[in-house]
Design a protein around this motif. Structure first.
Motif, short mmCIF file in Angstrom:
data_model
loop_
_atom_site.label_atom_id
_atom_site.label_comp_id
_atom_site.label_asym_id
_atom_site.label_seq_id
_atom_site.Cartn_x
_atom_site.Cartn_y
_atom_site.Cartn_z
N THR A 88 -2.37 -2.01 2.78
CA THR A 88 -2.58 -0.79 3.55
C THR A 88 -1.27 -0.34 4.19
O THR A 88 -0.97 0.86 4.26
CB THR A 88 -3.66 -1.00 4.63
N CYS B 218 -10.19 3.24 -1.43
CA CYS B 218 -10.40 3.39 0.02
C CYS B 218 -9.10 3.57 0.78
O CYS B 218 -9.03 4.34 1.74
CB CYS B 218 -11.17 2.18 0.56
N ASN C 74 -9.29 7.30 0.87
CA ASN C 74 -10.39 7.25 1.85
C ASN C 74 -11.72 7.59 1.19
O ASN C 74 -12.58 8.25 1.78
CB ASN C 74 -10.14 8.20 3.04
N SER D 165 -13.07 5.06 4.56
CA SER D 165 -11.80 4.38 4.82
C SER D 165 -11.95 2.89 4.54
O SER D 165 -13.07 2.36 4.51
CB SER D 165 -11.38 4.58 6.27
#
Length: 200
Positions: A101, A170, A174, A178
């Motif tokens: 991320t 995700c 998203n 999320s």
């Protein structure tokens, strides 16, 4: 001799770092070996000491980055007091997702170029030798559990495929939610997969 080895390692790392930068900005197909060596500041002959072609360095780079992700996660879980295998495994996956991320370029690069063969080679360290063997760590975690697991490689493959595809959507889009919203569902599913592989 030590200095010569150190210089070789620096050149190899420069090639890795430059290739990663170019692959994630220009793409593998638009990047040439000349681009890599010129930006890395090394001779083309040096490139061929370590790599057969740009696809070879790409595979080794994917293996190196993947191995590093798993090794960092295992190191982190070993610094906790978590004892349960499933909890350890979820911690490792969570650690990796958080790292991806933070580094979306790495996520994109790995997702586009990681096949199971390259991934397995990274885990078993057949492509690179300077990192810890994650697959051994994984098997050791399994052995520490009170249960035996059927087909541990298939179990790992299933989970990695699930995590890879869902995390990609995700984190980058998203979609459908999320990654933070999705994590509870993902981890619940992983626990179900782990349970389904337990040998009674």
């Amino acid at each position: 001799m030590a200095k010569a080895e150190s210089n070789k390692q620096k050149k190899k790392e420069a090639l890795y770092n430059t290739a990663f930068e170019l692959f994630t900005t220009k793409g593998i197909h638009k990047t040439t070996i000349s681009d890599i060596v010129q930006k890395a500041g090394v001779a083309k002959g040096t490139f061929y000491l370590y790599f057969a072609d740009k696809y070879d360095i790409s595979n080794k780079l994917v293996a190196k980055k993947t191995s590093s992700l798993f090794t960092n996660a295992v190191t982190a879980v070993n610094q906790t007091d978590i004892e349960n295998f499933q909890d350890k495994f979820i911690f490792i996956i969570d650690h990796i997702i958080d790292e991806l991320t933070r580094n979306k370029a790495l996520l994109t690069f790995i997702s586009k170029n990681l096949g199971w063969g390259v991934f397995k080679s990274a885990l078993e360290n057949r492509i690179i030798t300077e990192d810890v063997k994650f697959y051994d760590m994984y098997l050791n975690l399994l052995e520490e559990d009170d249960y035996e697991y059927e087909e541990p490689e298939i179990m790992l493959f299933t989970i990695i495929e699930l995590v890879g595809s869902s995390a990609y959507s995700c984190i980058l889009s998203n979609e459908p939610v999320s990654i933070e919203e999705y994590k509870p569902y993902l981890y619940r599913t992983i626990r179900i997969i782990l349970e389904s592989h337990k040998i009674p």
